[in-house]
Design an enzyme around this catalytic site. Structure first.
Site, PDB file in Angstrom:
ATOM      1  CE  LYS A  39       6.013 -11.385 -24.116  1.00  0.00           C
ATOM      2  NZ  LYS A  39       5.508 -12.620 -24.757  1.00  0.00           N
ATOM      3  N   GLY A  40       1.574  -7.914 -20.229  1.00  0.00           N
ATOM      4  CA  GLY A  40       0.171  -7.611 -19.821  1.00  0.00           C
ATOM      5  C   GLY A  40      -0.397  -6.134 -19.802  1.00  0.00           C
ATOM      6  CD  GLU A  95       1.649  -5.832 -13.286  1.00  0.00           C
ATOM      7  OE1 GLU A  95       0.981  -6.087 -14.314  1.00  0.00           O
ATOM      8  OE2 GLU A  95       2.106  -6.786 -12.467  1.00  0.00           O
ATOM      9  CG  ASP A  96      -1.636  -7.607 -16.492  1.00  0.00           C
ATOM     10  OD1 ASP A  96      -0.917  -7.435 -15.101  1.00  0.00           O
ATOM     11  OD2 ASP A  96      -0.940  -8.561 -16.846  1.00  0.00           O
ATOM     12  CG  ASP A 144      -3.440 -13.854  -8.852  1.00  0.00           C
ATOM     13  OD1 ASP A 144      -4.742 -13.868  -8.113  1.00  0.00           O
ATOM     14  OD2 ASP A 144      -3.128 -14.953  -9.192  1.00  0.00           O
ATOM     15  CG  PHE A 204      -6.744 -17.409 -15.608  1.00  0.00           C
ATOM     16  CD1 PHE A 204      -5.640 -17.189 -14.674  1.00  0.00           C
ATOM     17  CD2 PHE A 204      -6.758 -17.399 -16.962  1.00  0.00           C
ATOM     18  CE1 PHE A 204      -4.392 -16.687 -15.471  1.00  0.00           C
ATOM     19  CE2 PHE A 204      -5.272 -16.960 -17.545  1.00  0.00           C
ATOM     20  CZ  PHE A 204      -4.345 -16.806 -16.928  1.00  0.00           C
ATOM     21  CB  VAL A 205      -9.986 -12.411 -16.606  1.00  0.00           C
ATOM     22  CG1 VAL A 205     -11.216 -12.628 -15.740  1.00  0.00           C
ATOM     23  CG2 VAL A 205      -9.015 -11.775 -15.650  1.00  0.00           C
ATOM     24  CG  ASP A 222      -0.628 -14.485 -21.551  1.00  0.00           C
ATOM     25  OD1 ASP A 222      -0.776 -13.762 -20.378  1.00  0.00           O
ATOM     26  OD2 ASP A 222       0.083 -15.223 -21.726  1.00  0.00           O
TER      27      ASP A 222
END
Ligand code: IMP
Length: 170
Positions: free
Chosen positions: A39-40, A95-96, A99, A148-149, A155
């Site tokens: 969903k990001g 993509e959001d 990582d 972590f954002v 989310d």
């Protein structure tokens, strides 16, 4: 845990997203097919496409990266597949965040096997210090430190996707 410091403001994000849209459109001025990862990426995608004119089609995929807390476990599962074929299309994955790169690597491999004409990737955020595999990302909004954002689609336990900015979660 809750969001503390604002890492990227609404203005900073909007300006960069407009630049990325122009860059992608310059590389693919005609037909373009965007594949967003749910969903990001939904907020990033919706802002990005509104800066693009001409022929742009969209499709969605949903993946689960078996996140454990705030770290990815590296296992990826396909939850929702695409509705349409990629055969002969100029495809850009939206993509959001990248990582470890494991999710993206998995996605790129399965999409490449579907014979797109071109396959590139756009990520709003990248955490280069966390990379475990060398997933290629042609368009990166911002490189950030290993924190972590949340916000702007990202989310923590399904919360904070609605924030119009990106904040650090402490
Ligand atoms: P990777 O497989 O380790 O590259 O993880 C990518 C996925 O982990 C992203 O699509 C996000 O869903 C999630 N993720 C990684 N870092 C963050 C973060 O800082 N905030 C929220 N989600 C994150």
């Amino acid at each position: 845990m809750h969001p503390t410091e604002i890492l990227l403001s609404q203005d900073q994000i909007q300006k960069r997203v407009a630049e990325l849209a122009a860059e992608i459109r310059r590389d693919f001025p005609n037909d373009l097919h965007l594949v967003a990862v749910l969903k990001g990426a939904f907020v990033f995608l919706s802002d990005l496409v509104r800066h693009m004119s001409g022929h742009v089609s969209l499709d969605f995929m949903a993946l689960s990266s078996y996140a454990k807390g705030t770290t990815s476990s590296g296992e990826v599962r396909l939850l929702k597949d695409l509705d349409t074929t990629l055969d002969g299309k100029n495809v850009v994955i939206i993509e959001d965040i990248v990582d470890t790169g494991l999710t993206l690597m998995y996605l790129q491999d399965i999409l490449r096997a579907r014979n797109p004409r071109a396959l590139r990737t756009a990520c709003l955020l990248s955490k280069p210090s966390r990379r475990q595999v060398d997933a290629k990302v042609e368009y990166i909004g911002f490189a950030i430190d290993d924190r972590f954002v949340v916000g702007y689609g990202l989310d923590y336990a399904e919360q904070y996707r609605n924030l119009p900015y990106i904040a650090v979660l402490e």
